[in-house]
Scaffold this active site. Structure first.
Site, PDB file in Angstrom:
ATOM      1  N   SER A   1      30.710 -84.989  -7.860  1.00 53.79           N
ATOM      2  CA  SER A   1      30.852 -84.667  -6.429  1.00 53.79           C
ATOM      3  C   SER A   1      31.145 -85.910  -5.595  1.00 53.79           C
ATOM      4  CB  SER A   1      29.587 -83.972  -5.925  1.00 53.79           C
ATOM      5  OG  SER A   1      28.450 -84.794  -6.161  1.00 53.79           O
ATOM      6  N   GLY A   2      32.019 -86.801  -6.112  1.00 54.43           N
ATOM      7  CA  GLY A   2      32.531 -87.902  -5.296  1.00 54.43           C
ATOM      8  C   GLY A   2      33.843 -87.484  -4.647  1.00 54.43           C
TER       9      GLY A   2
ATOM     10  N   ALA B   1      36.880 -87.625  -5.610  1.00 52.31           N
ATOM     11  CA  ALA B   1      37.836 -86.916  -6.463  1.00 52.31           C
ATOM     12  C   ALA B   1      37.429 -85.450  -6.638  1.00 52.31           C
ATOM     13  CB  ALA B   1      37.928 -87.604  -7.823  1.00 52.31           C
TER      14      ALA B   1
ATOM     15  N   ALA C   1      31.189 -96.901  -0.922  1.00 60.41           N
ATOM     16  CA  ALA C   1      32.417 -97.657  -0.652  1.00 60.41           C
ATOM     17  C   ALA C   1      32.344 -98.272   0.737  1.00 60.41           C
ATOM     18  CB  ALA C   1      33.629 -96.742  -0.774  1.00 60.41           C
ATOM     19  N   GLN C   2      32.806 -99.505   0.831  1.00 57.99           N
ATOM     20  CA  GLN C   2      32.682-100.215   2.110  1.00 57.99           C
ATOM     21  C   GLN C   2      34.045-100.470   2.746  1.00 57.99           C
ATOM     22  OE1 GLN C   2      30.431-103.844   1.508  1.00 57.99           O
ATOM     23  NE2 GLN C   2      28.522-102.751   1.095  1.00 57.99           N
ATOM     24  N   GLY C   3      34.899-101.237   2.027  1.00 56.29           N
ATOM     25  CA  GLY C   3      36.136-101.769   2.629  1.00 56.29           C
ATOM     26  C   GLY C   3      37.009-100.694   3.233  1.00 56.29           C
TER      27      GLY C   3
ATOM     28  N   GLU D   1      42.289-107.012   2.836  1.00 57.13           N
ATOM     29  CA  GLU D   1      41.536-107.337   1.617  1.00 57.13           C
ATOM     30  C   GLU D   1      42.428-108.122   0.654  1.00 57.13           C
ATOM     31  OE1 GLU D   1      38.094-103.984   1.205  1.00 57.13           O
ATOM     32  OE2 GLU D   1      40.039-103.391   0.491  1.00 57.13           O
TER      33      GLU D   1
ATOM     34  N   HIS E   1      33.619-107.330  -9.167  1.00 54.26           N
ATOM     35  CA  HIS E   1      33.790-107.674  -7.749  1.00 54.26           C
ATOM     36  C   HIS E   1      33.247-109.077  -7.563  1.00 54.26           C
ATOM     37  CE1 HIS E   1      33.765-107.556  -3.420  1.00 54.26           C
ATOM     38  NE2 HIS E   1      34.348-106.373  -3.443  1.00 54.26           N
TER      39      HIS E   1
ATOM     40  N   ARG F   1      41.277-109.833  -6.914  1.00 50.29           N
ATOM     41  CA  ARG F   1      39.890-109.945  -7.372  1.00 50.29           C
ATOM     42  C   ARG F   1      39.687-110.654  -8.694  1.00 50.29           C
ATOM     43  NH1 ARG F   1      37.636-104.170  -5.749  1.00 50.29           N
ATOM     44  NH2 ARG F   1      37.851-104.718  -3.572  1.00 50.29           N
TER      45      ARG F   1
ATOM     46  N   HIS G   1      32.238-103.708 -11.257  1.00 49.88           N
ATOM     47  CA  HIS G   1      32.494-102.913 -10.048  1.00 49.88           C
ATOM     48  C   HIS G   1      33.320-101.658 -10.301  1.00 49.88           C
ATOM     49  CE1 HIS G   1      33.110-102.264  -5.790  1.00 49.88           C
ATOM     50  NE2 HIS G   1      34.424-102.353  -5.900  1.00 49.88           N
TER      51      HIS G   1
ATOM     52  N   ARG H   1      43.022-103.428 -10.452  1.00 44.31           N
ATOM     53  CA  ARG H   1      43.199-102.555  -9.280  1.00 44.31           C
ATOM     54  C   ARG H   1      43.292-103.366  -7.991  1.00 44.31           C
ATOM     55  NH1 ARG H   1      39.366-100.011  -5.541  1.00 44.31           N
ATOM     56  NH2 ARG H   1      37.792-101.264  -6.556  1.00 44.31           N
TER      57      ARG H   1
ATOM     58  N   SER I   1      41.467 -97.216  -4.808  1.00 42.20           N
ATOM     59  CA  SER I   1      40.775 -96.220  -5.615  1.00 42.20           C
ATOM     60  C   SER I   1      40.534 -94.917  -4.850  1.00 42.20           C
ATOM     61  CB  SER I   1      39.437 -96.798  -6.083  1.00 42.20           C
ATOM     62  OG  SER I   1      38.672 -95.797  -6.642  1.00 42.20           O
TER      63      SER I   1
HETATM   64  P1  FAD Z   1      32.236 -91.037  -7.809  1.00 43.43           P
HETATM   65  O1  FAD Z   1      32.369 -91.157  -6.345  1.00 43.43           O
HETATM   66  O2  FAD Z   1      31.447 -92.084  -8.487  1.00 43.43           O
HETATM   67  O3  FAD Z   1      31.613 -89.612  -8.137  1.00 43.43           O
HETATM   68  C1  FAD Z   1      31.236 -89.275  -9.453  1.00 43.43           C
HETATM   69  C2  FAD Z   1      30.322 -88.089  -9.405  1.00 43.43           C
HETATM   70  O4  FAD Z   1      30.083 -87.591 -10.709  1.00 43.43           O
HETATM   71  C3  FAD Z   1      28.957 -88.375  -8.838  1.00 43.43           C
HETATM   72  O5  FAD Z   1      28.619 -87.297  -8.018  1.00 43.43           O
HETATM   73  C4  FAD Z   1      28.057 -88.423 -10.061  1.00 43.43           C
HETATM   74  O6  FAD Z   1      26.711 -88.119  -9.801  1.00 43.43           O
HETATM   75  C5  FAD Z   1      28.706 -87.346 -10.897  1.00 43.43           C
HETATM   76  N1  FAD Z   1      28.433 -87.402 -12.338  1.00 43.43           N
HETATM   77  C6  FAD Z   1      28.581 -88.441 -13.181  1.00 43.43           C
HETATM   78  N2  FAD Z   1      28.251 -88.089 -14.441  1.00 43.43           N
HETATM   79  C7  FAD Z   1      27.888 -86.788 -14.396  1.00 43.43           C
HETATM   80  C8  FAD Z   1      27.427 -85.849 -15.355  1.00 43.43           C
HETATM   81  N3  FAD Z   1      27.261 -86.166 -16.654  1.00 43.43           N
HETATM   82  N4  FAD Z   1      27.143 -84.593 -14.953  1.00 43.43           N
HETATM   83  C9  FAD Z   1      27.279 -84.229 -13.655  1.00 43.43           C
HETATM   84  N5  FAD Z   1      27.684 -85.078 -12.700  1.00 43.43           N
HETATM   85  C10 FAD Z   1      28.006 -86.341 -13.060  1.00 43.43           C
HETATM   86  N6  FAD Z   1      37.170 -98.085  -3.548  1.00 43.43           N
HETATM   87  C11 FAD Z   1      38.046 -98.114  -2.531  1.00 43.43           C
HETATM   88  O7  FAD Z   1      39.153 -97.599  -2.660  1.00 43.43           O
HETATM   89  N7  FAD Z   1      37.674 -98.677  -1.348  1.00 43.43           N
HETATM   90  C12 FAD Z   1      36.469 -99.253  -1.138  1.00 43.43           C
HETATM   91  O8  FAD Z   1      36.171 -99.729  -0.062  1.00 43.43           O
HETATM   92  C13 FAD Z   1      35.539 -99.255  -2.220  1.00 43.43           C
HETATM   93  N8  FAD Z   1      34.315 -99.819  -2.077  1.00 43.43           N
HETATM   94  C14 FAD Z   1      33.403 -99.702  -3.102  1.00 43.43           C
HETATM   95  C15 FAD Z   1      32.114-100.191  -2.908  1.00 43.43           C
HETATM   96  C16 FAD Z   1      31.152 -99.999  -3.895  1.00 43.43           C
HETATM   97  C17 FAD Z   1      29.756-100.530  -3.704  1.00 43.43           C
HETATM   98  C18 FAD Z   1      31.495 -99.325  -5.088  1.00 43.43           C
HETATM   99  C19 FAD Z   1      30.469 -99.111  -6.159  1.00 43.43           C
HETATM  100  C20 FAD Z   1      32.785 -98.866  -5.289  1.00 43.43           C
HETATM  101  C21 FAD Z   1      33.751 -99.047  -4.290  1.00 43.43           C
HETATM  102  N9  FAD Z   1      35.057 -98.574  -4.454  1.00 43.43           N
HETATM  103  C22 FAD Z   1      35.932 -98.627  -3.410  1.00 43.43           C
HETATM  104  C23 FAD Z   1      35.424 -97.785  -5.634  1.00 43.43           C
HETATM  105  C24 FAD Z   1      35.356 -96.308  -5.253  1.00 43.43           C
HETATM  106  O9  FAD Z   1      34.253 -96.092  -4.430  1.00 43.43           O
HETATM  107  C25 FAD Z   1      35.227 -95.416  -6.460  1.00 43.43           C
HETATM  108  O10 FAD Z   1      36.140 -95.784  -7.436  1.00 43.43           O
HETATM  109  C26 FAD Z   1      35.491 -93.968  -6.063  1.00 43.43           C
HETATM  110  O11 FAD Z   1      34.609 -93.616  -5.036  1.00 43.43           O
HETATM  111  C27 FAD Z   1      35.334 -93.072  -7.249  1.00 43.43           C
HETATM  112  O12 FAD Z   1      35.324 -91.742  -6.822  1.00 43.43           O
HETATM  113  P2  FAD Z   1      35.082 -90.601  -7.894  1.00 43.43           P
HETATM  114  O13 FAD Z   1      35.041 -89.335  -7.158  1.00 43.43           O
HETATM  115  O14 FAD Z   1      36.029 -90.774  -8.992  1.00 43.43           O
HETATM  116  O15 FAD Z   1      33.645 -90.964  -8.510  1.00 43.43           O
HETATM  117  C1  SIN Z   2      35.094-103.824  -0.937  1.00 43.78           C
HETATM  118  O1  SIN Z   2      34.797-103.365   0.155  1.00 43.78           O
HETATM  119  O2  SIN Z   2      35.150-105.031  -1.183  1.00 43.78           O
HETATM  120  C2  SIN Z   2      35.363-102.891  -2.052  1.00 43.78           C
HETATM  121  C3  SIN Z   2      36.749-102.426  -1.965  1.00 43.78           C
HETATM  122  C4  SIN Z   2      37.194-101.823  -3.264  1.00 43.78           C
HETATM  123  O3  SIN Z   2      36.495-101.871  -4.268  1.00 43.78           O
HETATM  124  O4  SIN Z   2      38.313-101.309  -3.281  1.00 43.78           O
END
Ligand code: FAD
Ligand code: SIN
Length: 531
Positions: free
Chosen positions: A15-16, A18, A48-50, A115, A243, A289, A350, A385, A390
């Site tokens: 539930s992120g 994607a 996510a911050q940036g 960035e 990171h 990075r 990261h 990346r 992302s």
């Molecule tokens: P996620 O958002 O991680 O969601 C995954 C989901 O799957 C979660 O809900 C998790 O609980 C669930 N899950 C996992 N395993 C299971 C399982 N076995 N069963 C059921 N549920 C499960 N990217 C950018 O583009 N810009 C930014 O500014 C940025 N800042 C970041 C800052 C931080 C601190 C971090 C950690 C990452 C950052 N990134 C950033 C990267 C970006 O946030 C992630 O790559 C992106 O949010 C991934 O989205 P997602 O939906 O693929 O996964």
């Molecule tokens: C950050 O805010 O530095 C993270 C950005 C990213 O991972 O894309």
């Protein structure tokens, strides 16, 4: 036993950004269940911050964004995929704004941050809480949709494929299909069978495989491990992004100090007070990075220091607080006033650039199985990346995957013959220390031997130790009833193995993969690593 078996049109694991963006679109065509292992908002997205990289200003161009992405990706991006995702990004931002996402503005226009690796300011953001704003905007939409149910504290264990129909599935048999997933319902302490005509894998990254990471606890690489066990193709797992600037403080070790701080003029110095980045790259603190993380690693290894400093205190206090309210308050909580003091920082794992191999519509090598977001590898990121690409990828591919999913035909009746989870002969594990010890050991092995700088010797050591952990854990798993801790450990070992194996297959240094035995980039090695 009726509640052990469920049928749904679209099953979404995660539930992120994607999973939620996909769920919102496919809910127009059928019933949707979103399975998530913690509370719904707990995800990398939430932290996510940036921001989100997108071409939103007339002084910018698609061509510039494409070029920056290709340059960061060090020759391994798929240019066609890059172009599609970059071109479709601005429309995603406009949709989010229309859904109520409150991004930062200046003089009535979106404020665009800067960035590393971006030649231009193009990061759409909500101060330094972009992820929280995005996650909440999407969650509100999902929760108000009558076709969508969210199942919190439900852990996806395994994908259901032909293998569960008793059919032999091997590398020589490319026509595997996915029929849903076995899901552990924590509250009921039971494994349920969720059957679907189309399954979306959106389980995010695997930062927890490393001792130090910016990722929350849920990022244990479950999706890649499940897909690998189901015999999906997995690509480019050696490219783990570190990171450069995670906060170095005992009480907040995984807290990220956004790259946007350097984008606003933040300067890196060593403990002698010397600015070191210009020695490594002419773009200094705004180099991509991989370059900044390796430079910091080099500074730490040659000085023996525990951290370097990041300094933004030369900017006005009001400016710092306006752009970085979350970073300011979190650092203040641990006694650092970033408007007056330097911030101690170190690199941390990261982002996983590799993952389940898909096309730009989320199609994996398994029929009826899509993957999107950090769990996937579309070819956008290549060997490194570009910052803030992302979330962009998750949104664009989430939408495109939904288009793909709505074309998937109903499954046949024989889905009814798929068995339920069989845990006969297993017992509840008593030796919890085995799980926690093996998790700690794995994370340390990966940090020490498969980190920012690698060597053949370290990879061989990692491989031998992982094999032992694998054997112990599999034996324990075979005799045990399902638990989240044990399954996560198993998945983390599988991901560790995929990273080590992919790293050993690449005989060159490129992007995020730097190996002392092959320090140069080689044109002969310019290809994806496929497992
Ligand atoms: P996620 O958002 O991680 O969601 C995954 C989901 O799957 C979660 O809900 C998790 O609980 C669930 N899950 C996992 N395993 C299971 C399982 N076995 N069963 C059921 N549920 C499960 N990217 C950018 O583009 N810009 C930014 O500014 C940025 N800042 C970041 C800052 C931080 C601190 C971090 C950690 C990452 C950052 N990134 C950033 C990267 C970006 O946030 C992630 O790559 C992106 O949010 C991934 O989205 P997602 O939906 O693929 O996964
Ligand atoms: C950050 O805010 O530095 C993270 C950005 C990213 O991972 O894309």
């Amino acid at each position: 036993m009726a509640d052990l078996r469920h049928k749904i049109d679209f099953l979404v694991l995660g539930s992120g950004a994607a999973g939620l963006s996909f769920a919102i679109q496919v809910a127009e065509f059928g019933t949707v269940a979103v399975v998530t292992k913690d509370q719904a908002s707990e995800s990398n997205t939430q932290y996510a911050q940036g921001g989100i990289a997108a071409v939103m200003d007339v002084t910018d161009s698609i061509e510039n964004h494409v070029r920056d992405t290709l340059d960061a990706g060090a020759g391994l991006c798929d240019e066609e995929v890059v172009r599609i995702i970059v071109e479709e990004g601005p429309a995603e931002i406009r949709r989010l704004v229309s859904k109520g996402a409150l991004f930062s503005k200046e003089n009535g226009h979106l404020h665009l941050g800067r960035e590393g690796g971006h030649r231009q300011s193009r990061i759409v953001h909500a101060a330094d809480s972009t992820g929280e704003v995005l996650e909440q905007t999407l969650l509100q939409k999902v929760m108000s949709h009558t076709n969508i149910q969210i199942l919190e504290h439900h852990f996806a264990l395994e994908l259901i494929t032909d293998h569960h129909l008793g059919q032999h599935v091997s590398k020589v048999r490319p026509d595997i299909s996915c029929y849903g997933a076995y899901v552990y319902n924590e509250a009921k302490d039971q494994v349920e069978t969720w059957l679907a005509k189309c399954t979306m894998l959106a389980t995010g990254g695997a930062g927890q495989v490393y001792l130090h990471t910016t990722n929350p606890r849920v990022a244990t690489g479950d999706g890649v491990a499940m897909a690998y066990r189901a015999k999906a193709r997995v690509a480019n797992m050696e490219f783990v992004q570190f990171h450069p600037t995670s906060l170095f403080h005992e009480e907040a070790r995984s807290f990220l100090i956004s790259e946007a701080v350097r984008g606003e003029g933040g300067v890196l110095t060593n403990t002698k007070g010397q600015r070191f980045m210009p020695e490594y790259d002419k773009r200094a603190e705004l180099a991509p990075r991989d370059i900044v993380a390796r430079a910091i690693d080099d500074q730490l290894k040659t000085s023996g220091d525990s951290h370097v400093w990041l300094d933004i205190s030369h900017k006005s206090s009001a400016h710092v607080k306006r752009h970085f309210p979350k970073i300011y308050s979190r650092c203040l909580e641990v006694g650092i006033d970033i408007t007056k003091q330097k911030i101690p920082v170190v690199p941390a794992a990261h982002y996983m650039c590799g993952g389940v191999y898909t096309d730009v519509n989320g199609q994996t090598s398994i029929d009826r199985l899509l993957a999107c977001g950090e769990v996937s590898c579309t070819g956008l990121h290549g060997a490194n990346r570009l910052a803030s690409n992302s979330l962009l990828e998750a949104l664009v591919v989430g939408r495109r995957s939904a288009e793909k999913a709505k074309m998937v035909k109903e499954s046949s009746d024989w889905m009814d013959s798929l068995p339920n989870w069989d845990d006969s002969g297993t017992i509840r594990p008593g030796e919890w220390v085995l799980i926690s010890h093996n998790k700690d050991e794995l994370r340390r092995i990966m940090w020490d031997y498969v980190g920012i700088v690698r060597s053949n010797l370290r990879l061989e050591r990692a491989s031998r130790r992982l094999e032992l952990l694998y054997k112990e854990t599999e034996a324990f798993y075979r005799d045990s009833r399902v638990s989240v801790g044990l399954c996560e450990l198993r998945n983390m070992i599988a991901v560790g193995y995929l990273i080590v194996r992919s790293a050993s297959m690449r005989r060159e240094s490129r992007g995020l993969h730097f190996i002392t035995d092959y320090p140069e980039t080689s044109e002969n090695e310019r290809r994806m690593t496929l497992i």
